[in-house]
Write a protein that holds these residues in place. Structure first.
Motif, PDB file in Angstrom:
ATOM      1  N   LEU A   8      -8.019   7.704  -4.154  1.00  0.00           N
ATOM      2  CA  LEU A   8      -7.927   7.085  -5.473  1.00  0.00           C
ATOM      3  C   LEU A   8      -6.825   7.842  -6.218  1.00  0.00           C
ATOM      4  O   LEU A   8      -7.042   8.933  -6.738  1.00  0.00           O
ATOM      5  CB  LEU A   8      -9.273   7.182  -6.215  1.00  0.00           C
ATOM      6  N   ASN A   9      -5.644   7.261  -6.214  1.00  0.00           N
ATOM      7  CA  ASN A   9      -4.502   7.918  -6.834  1.00  0.00           C
ATOM      8  C   ASN A   9      -4.415   7.580  -8.318  1.00  0.00           C
ATOM      9  O   ASN A   9      -4.347   6.407  -8.678  1.00  0.00           O
ATOM     10  CB  ASN A   9      -3.195   7.460  -6.178  1.00  0.00           C
ATOM     11  N   ALA A  10      -4.424   8.613  -9.126  1.00  0.00           N
ATOM     12  CA  ALA A  10      -4.075   8.418 -10.532  1.00  0.00           C
ATOM     13  C   ALA A  10      -2.599   8.755 -10.625  1.00  0.00           C
ATOM     14  O   ALA A  10      -2.168   9.794 -10.138  1.00  0.00           O
ATOM     15  CB  ALA A  10      -4.890   9.353 -11.416  1.00  0.00           C
ATOM     16  N   PHE A  11      -1.816   7.855 -11.196  1.00  0.00           N
ATOM     17  CA  PHE A  11      -0.380   8.095 -11.170  1.00  0.00           C
ATOM     18  C   PHE A  11       0.276   7.800 -12.511  1.00  0.00           C
ATOM     19  O   PHE A  11      -0.272   7.069 -13.345  1.00  0.00           O
ATOM     20  CB  PHE A  11       0.292   7.260 -10.069  1.00  0.00           C
ATOM     21  N   PRO A  48       0.803  -1.230   0.000  1.00  0.00           N
ATOM     22  CA  PRO A  48       0.000   0.000   0.000  1.00  0.00           C
ATOM     23  C   PRO A  48       0.837   1.283   0.000  1.00  0.00           C
ATOM     24  O   PRO A  48       0.295   2.367  -0.176  1.00  0.00           O
ATOM     25  CB  PRO A  48      -0.818  -0.102   1.306  1.00  0.00           C
ATOM     26  N   THR A  49       2.151   1.154   0.204  1.00  0.00           N
ATOM     27  CA  THR A  49       2.977   2.365   0.267  1.00  0.00           C
ATOM     28  C   THR A  49       3.462   2.844  -1.097  1.00  0.00           C
ATOM     29  O   THR A  49       4.040   3.915  -1.189  1.00  0.00           O
ATOM     30  CB  THR A  49       4.221   2.171   1.168  1.00  0.00           C
ATOM     31  N   PHE A  50       3.265   2.016  -2.156  1.00  0.00           N
ATOM     32  CA  PHE A  50       3.729   2.484  -3.473  1.00  0.00           C
ATOM     33  C   PHE A  50       2.643   2.295  -4.522  1.00  0.00           C
ATOM     34  O   PHE A  50       1.777   1.428  -4.399  1.00  0.00           O
ATOM     35  CB  PHE A  50       5.027   1.787  -3.895  1.00  0.00           C
ATOM     36  N   ASN A  51       2.698   3.138  -5.552  1.00  0.00           N
ATOM     37  CA  ASN A  51       1.761   3.027  -6.665  1.00  0.00           C
ATOM     38  C   ASN A  51       2.262   1.999  -7.665  1.00  0.00           C
ATOM     39  O   ASN A  51       3.466   1.795  -7.815  1.00  0.00           O
ATOM     40  CB  ASN A  51       1.606   4.383  -7.360  1.00  0.00           C
ATOM     41  N   GLY A  52       1.335   1.380  -8.369  1.00  0.00           N
ATOM     42  CA  GLY A  52       1.709   0.355  -9.334  1.00  0.00           C
ATOM     43  C   GLY A  52       1.618  -1.013  -8.688  1.00  0.00           C
ATOM     44  O   GLY A  52       1.912  -1.174  -7.508  1.00  0.00           O
ATOM     45  N   VAL A  53       1.183  -1.982  -9.493  1.00  0.00           N
ATOM     46  CA  VAL A  53       1.006  -3.331  -8.971  1.00  0.00           C
ATOM     47  C   VAL A  53       2.355  -3.902  -8.540  1.00  0.00           C
ATOM     48  O   VAL A  53       2.510  -4.418  -7.438  1.00  0.00           O
ATOM     49  CB  VAL A  53       0.341  -4.223 -10.044  1.00  0.00           C
ATOM     50  N   ASP A  54       3.313  -3.793  -9.440  1.00  0.00           N
ATOM     51  CA  ASP A  54       4.655  -4.282  -9.132  1.00  0.00           C
ATOM     52  C   ASP A  54       5.510  -3.112  -8.654  1.00  0.00           C
ATOM     53  O   ASP A  54       5.199  -1.949  -8.920  1.00  0.00           O
ATOM     54  CB  ASP A  54       5.284  -4.894 -10.394  1.00  0.00           C
ATOM     55  N   ARG A  55       6.583  -3.449  -7.970  1.00  0.00           N
ATOM     56  CA  ARG A  55       7.524  -2.390  -7.606  1.00  0.00           C
ATOM     57  C   ARG A  55       8.133  -1.814  -8.889  1.00  0.00           C
ATOM     58  O   ARG A  55       8.162  -2.484  -9.912  1.00  0.00           O
ATOM     59  CB  ARG A  55       8.650  -2.981  -6.744  1.00  0.00           C
ATOM     60  N   PRO A  56       8.644  -0.595  -8.835  1.00  0.00           N
ATOM     61  CA  PRO A  56       9.298  -0.051 -10.023  1.00  0.00           C
ATOM     62  C   PRO A  56      10.403  -0.994 -10.520  1.00  0.00           C
ATOM     63  O   PRO A  56      11.085  -1.634  -9.714  1.00  0.00           O
ATOM     64  CB  PRO A  56       9.896   1.268  -9.530  1.00  0.00           C
ATOM     65  N   ALA A  57      10.545  -1.096 -11.831  1.00  0.00           N
ATOM     66  CA  ALA A  57      11.562  -1.983 -12.409  1.00  0.00           C
ATOM     67  C   ALA A  57      12.960  -1.582 -11.934  1.00  0.00           C
ATOM     68  O   ALA A  57      13.827  -2.432 -11.716  1.00  0.00           O
ATOM     69  CB  ALA A  57      11.485  -1.931 -13.936  1.00  0.00           C
ATOM     70  N   PHE A  58      13.160  -0.281 -11.758  1.00  0.00           N
ATOM     71  CA  PHE A  58      14.423   0.246 -11.235  1.00  0.00           C
ATOM     72  C   PHE A  58      14.765  -0.410  -9.898  1.00  0.00           C
ATOM     73  O   PHE A  58      15.930  -0.686  -9.614  1.00  0.00           O
ATOM     74  CB  PHE A  58      14.272   1.770 -11.078  1.00  0.00           C
ATOM     75  N   ASP A  59      13.731  -0.640  -9.080  1.00  0.00           N
ATOM     76  CA  ASP A  59      13.948  -1.233  -7.758  1.00  0.00           C
ATOM     77  C   ASP A  59      14.083  -2.753  -7.822  1.00  0.00           C
ATOM     78  O   ASP A  59      13.990  -3.442  -6.812  1.00  0.00           O
ATOM     79  CB  ASP A  59      12.809  -0.823  -6.810  1.00  0.00           C
ATOM     80  N   HIS A  60      14.283  -3.249  -9.021  1.00  0.00           N
ATOM     81  CA  HIS A  60      14.592  -4.659  -9.216  1.00  0.00           C
ATOM     82  C   HIS A  60      15.971  -4.765  -9.871  1.00  0.00           C
ATOM     83  O   HIS A  60      16.843  -5.485  -9.410  1.00  0.00           O
ATOM     84  CB  HIS A  60      13.523  -5.299 -10.112  1.00  0.00           C
ATOM     85  N   TYR A  74      13.968   7.283 -11.532  1.00  0.00           N
ATOM     86  CA  TYR A  74      12.589   7.476 -11.987  1.00  0.00           C
ATOM     87  C   TYR A  74      11.942   8.655 -11.294  1.00  0.00           C
ATOM     88  O   TYR A  74      12.421   9.137 -10.265  1.00  0.00           O
ATOM     89  CB  TYR A  74      11.742   6.215 -11.814  1.00  0.00           C
ATOM     90  N   LEU A  75      10.884   9.099 -11.916  1.00  0.00           N
ATOM     91  CA  LEU A  75      10.092  10.184 -11.363  1.00  0.00           C
ATOM     92  C   LEU A  75       8.636   9.750 -11.438  1.00  0.00           C
ATOM     93  O   LEU A  75       8.196   9.232 -12.470  1.00  0.00           O
ATOM     94  CB  LEU A  75      10.320  11.467 -12.171  1.00  0.00           C
ATOM     95  N   GLU A  76       7.922   9.932 -10.350  1.00  0.00           N
ATOM     96  CA  GLU A  76       6.520   9.507 -10.307  1.00  0.00           C
ATOM     97  C   GLU A  76       5.674  10.592  -9.679  1.00  0.00           C
ATOM     98  O   GLU A  76       6.054  11.196  -8.684  1.00  0.00           O
ATOM     99  CB  GLU A  76       6.410   8.222  -9.471  1.00  0.00           C
ATOM    100  N   ALA A  77       4.525  10.845 -10.278  1.00  0.00           N
ATOM    101  CA  ALA A  77       3.589  11.803  -9.705  1.00  0.00           C
ATOM    102  C   ALA A  77       2.233  11.133  -9.578  1.00  0.00           C
ATOM    103  O   ALA A  77       1.820  10.373 -10.453  1.00  0.00           O
ATOM    104  CB  ALA A  77       3.477  13.041 -10.584  1.00  0.00           C
ATOM    105  N   ALA A  78       1.551  11.399  -8.471  1.00  0.00           N
ATOM    106  CA  ALA A  78       0.229  10.831  -8.257  1.00  0.00           C
ATOM    107  C   ALA A  78      -0.698  11.918  -7.735  1.00  0.00           C
ATOM    108  O   ALA A  78      -0.263  12.835  -7.033  1.00  0.00           O
ATOM    109  CB  ALA A  78       0.310   9.678  -7.258  1.00  0.00           C
ATOM    110  N   TYR A  79      -1.971  11.803  -8.103  1.00  0.00           N
ATOM    111  CA  TYR A  79      -2.953  12.792  -7.667  1.00  0.00           C
ATOM    112  C   TYR A  79      -4.195  12.059  -7.181  1.00  0.00           C
ATOM    113  O   TYR A  79      -4.731  11.204  -7.879  1.00  0.00           O
ATOM    114  CB  TYR A  79      -3.300  13.732  -8.833  1.00  0.00           C
TER     115      TYR A  79
END
Lengths: 154, 379
Positions: free
Chosen positions: B306-309, B128-140, B287-292
């Motif tokens: 409801l975050n759109a990111f 629940p602490t990050f957006n996206g189903v998977d972690r960022p690819a960078f973090d892999h 990476y850069l990520e923005a959510a609203y």
């Protein structure tokens, strides 16, 4: 006297000076606190000489797995004077003790709906503590206010 | 009834401290059970790529506090639902297991299987602490989350200015024999199993926090021989040096996060010759990520989110290659992900996103589009 003895027996935990220091910080030197038993709870009446400076309560909320011990103090008009994190035991999230976060609560009253993301800004990476302490402060403020208005503390 | 006490106590305020003491309730042993997990639906574009569902992570969090100063914390993880003899996949592993000794409000000592405090996701990886189903690819592929190693460390806050904290650990080193062209240092992690201590390594982080803002800088420095004298001798032989900087910002409905990191693999030429791999001598990206939070537009009084990111990642696991290694442009990756995160509570998330992967080489290898759906929770 029995109650006094019981309470005396509780002295000696490391936190005791922290409550004293916290009240001195919030209300200034010479502030005298007197415990007031309200139902099953204990509030603190804070005075200097003949004047009532305010009220306070010490509580725990659960963080990720440890209790966070905090103090909430109000002034005689039931506005929140300040909060203090007395003991933080978690590995992450201790930023709730920072002045920059705590000061958001000052001046709030029980009518303010203290919510994370609205009146209270969150701290990335400290979500659990931020939510827990905010809920705890909201309840403590509501209790102090209703006790004061009901005359249970005065 | 309290008056008789006053002359006894030198400081008036301590009188009430006694009365309040019961509510402190510390110094009692307590055990906490928690957990987090995530289930993914993944549908890659193209022919003959049917959708897949996977119980990606099921993690049990077990903690025990022995008193106000000493606490144990652990995470036991099952990846991909099951592990069975003779069939590939799945993993049961300890993600963390350490003892904390809180010396004072400012200083804690830590020992055990710890998370190197590098970047955003490694330490804060609950779904629940990050957006996206998977972690960022960078973090892999760049920062190998969840990165955990055995060691000792010190952490706390710095009195210089409010909001400044640090973590500094000495842990077992990486193992160069696991390095690769596509995933950099990832399989060089030793993860607490019979780890070679030939190369004690240093890792740490400095953080500065304000309400709504968290800035961090992290590093890792250490040798990678794991005792292989062909690669070198000495504690810091064939060193890997990582530096990264990250930021998280929240204001009202807006949240933004970003990170950059660069990793230098000093003896990449020897490593590649010795282990028949093609690790880059430099691995870098960010990476850069923005959510609203768009929910207030639909339901102004709702406390849900409801975050759109949207997130854009650029990284290259062969940003530089040593002499003798051919640079493959398919490792220069660009990953763009956009989607929605619905959070009915702060610790549950329903997610959906669409990911577009491109490489500098083009031509479809390592490229494609993926639709993902997922749920995540923590408690």
């Amino acid at each position: 006297m029995l109650l006094v003895s019981l309470l005396l027996a509780q002295i000696g935990t490391a936190q005791t000076p922290k409550v004293a220091a916290s009240l001195t910080r919030i209300f200034g030197r010479g502030a005298i606190g007197t415990p007031v038993v309200v139902n099953a709870d204990t509030a603190v009446r804070v005075t200097r000489g003949d004047s009532v400076l305010g009220f306070a309560v010490v509580r725990n909320v659960k963080g990720k797995d440890q209790p966070i011990t905090f103090l909430v103090a109000t002034d005689p008009s039931d506005h929140l004077k300040d909060i203090d994190i007395l003991v933080y035991r978690e590995p992450y999230g201790g930023e709730v003790a920072y002045e920059a976060w705590r000061r958001q609560f000052r001046g709030k009253s029980a009518q303010d709906t203290l919510e994370v993301g609205r009146q209270i800004r969150s701290i990335s990476g400290a979500t659990i503590s931020v939510n827990a302490v905010t809920v705890g402060v909201r309840r403590a403020l509501a209790d102090l206010t209703s006790w004061h208005r009901a005359g249970a503390i005065k | 009834m309290w008056r008789p006490l006053r002359p006894v106590m030198p400081v008036a305020a301590t009188i009430l401290a006694m009365a309040i003491t019961p509510t402190f309730s510390p110094a009692q042993e307590s055990t906490t059970l928690g957990g987090y997990g995530e289930i993914h639906y993944t549908n890659r574009s193209g022919r003959n790529t049917p959708a897949e569902v996977n119980l990606r992570r099921f993690v049990v969090y077990l903690a025990h506090s022995f008193d106000d100063h000493i606490a144990f914390r652990s995470e036991l993880e099952i990846e991909d639902a099951k592990v069975e003899g003779g069939s590939a996949g799945g993993e049961v592993a300890l993600e963390q297991a350490f003892l904390d000794y809180r010396v004072s409000d400012r200083v804690t000592l830590r020992t055990g299987l710890v998370l190197p405090p590098v970047g955003i996701i490694n330490e804060t990886h609950e779904p629940p602490t990050f957006n996206g189903v998977d972690r960022p690819a960078f973090d892999h592929d760049v920062i190998p989350t969840t990165w955990r190693e055995l060691g000792v460390g010190i952490l706390g806050t710095l009195p210089i200015t409010e909001g400044l904290s640090y973590r500094l650990y000495v842990v077992n080193g990486l193992k160069a024999s696991g390095f690769s062209n596509a995933e950099g240092i990832r399989e060089g992690r030793q993860e607490g199993r019979n780890a070679s201590l030939a190369n004690p390594s240093l890792t740490g982080r400095l953080e500065w926090v304000r309400p709504g803002l968290r800035l961090g800088g992290s590093f890792w420095y250490g040798g990678t021989t794991a005792g292989d004298t062909l690669l070198g001798t000495g504690t810091f032989a064939a060193p890997v040096a990582l530096v990264s900087a990250d930021a998280r910002y929240e204001r009202g409905p807006l949240s933004v996060r970003g990170i950059v990191a660069t990793i230098s693999v000093s003896n990449a030429d020897t490593i590649n010759a010795l282990y028949g791999t093609a690790v880059g001598s430099r691995i870098s990206g960010g990476y850069l990520e923005a959510a609203y939070n768009v929910l207030p537009l639909l339901a102004p009084r709702s406390k849900q989110r409801l975050n759109a990111f949207a997130r854009h990642e650029r990284y290259n696991t062969q940003a530089d290659v040593p002499r003798g290694t051919t640079q493959d442009r398919q490792f220069a990756r660009r990953v763009t992900t956009f989607g929605l995160t619905y959070k009915p509570t702060w610790n549950t998330a329903f997610k959906g996103d669409y990911e577009v992967r491109r490489t500098a080489a083009g031509g479809g290898v390592g490229e494609g589009e993926t639709l993902r759906l997922g749920i995540g929770y923590q408690f």
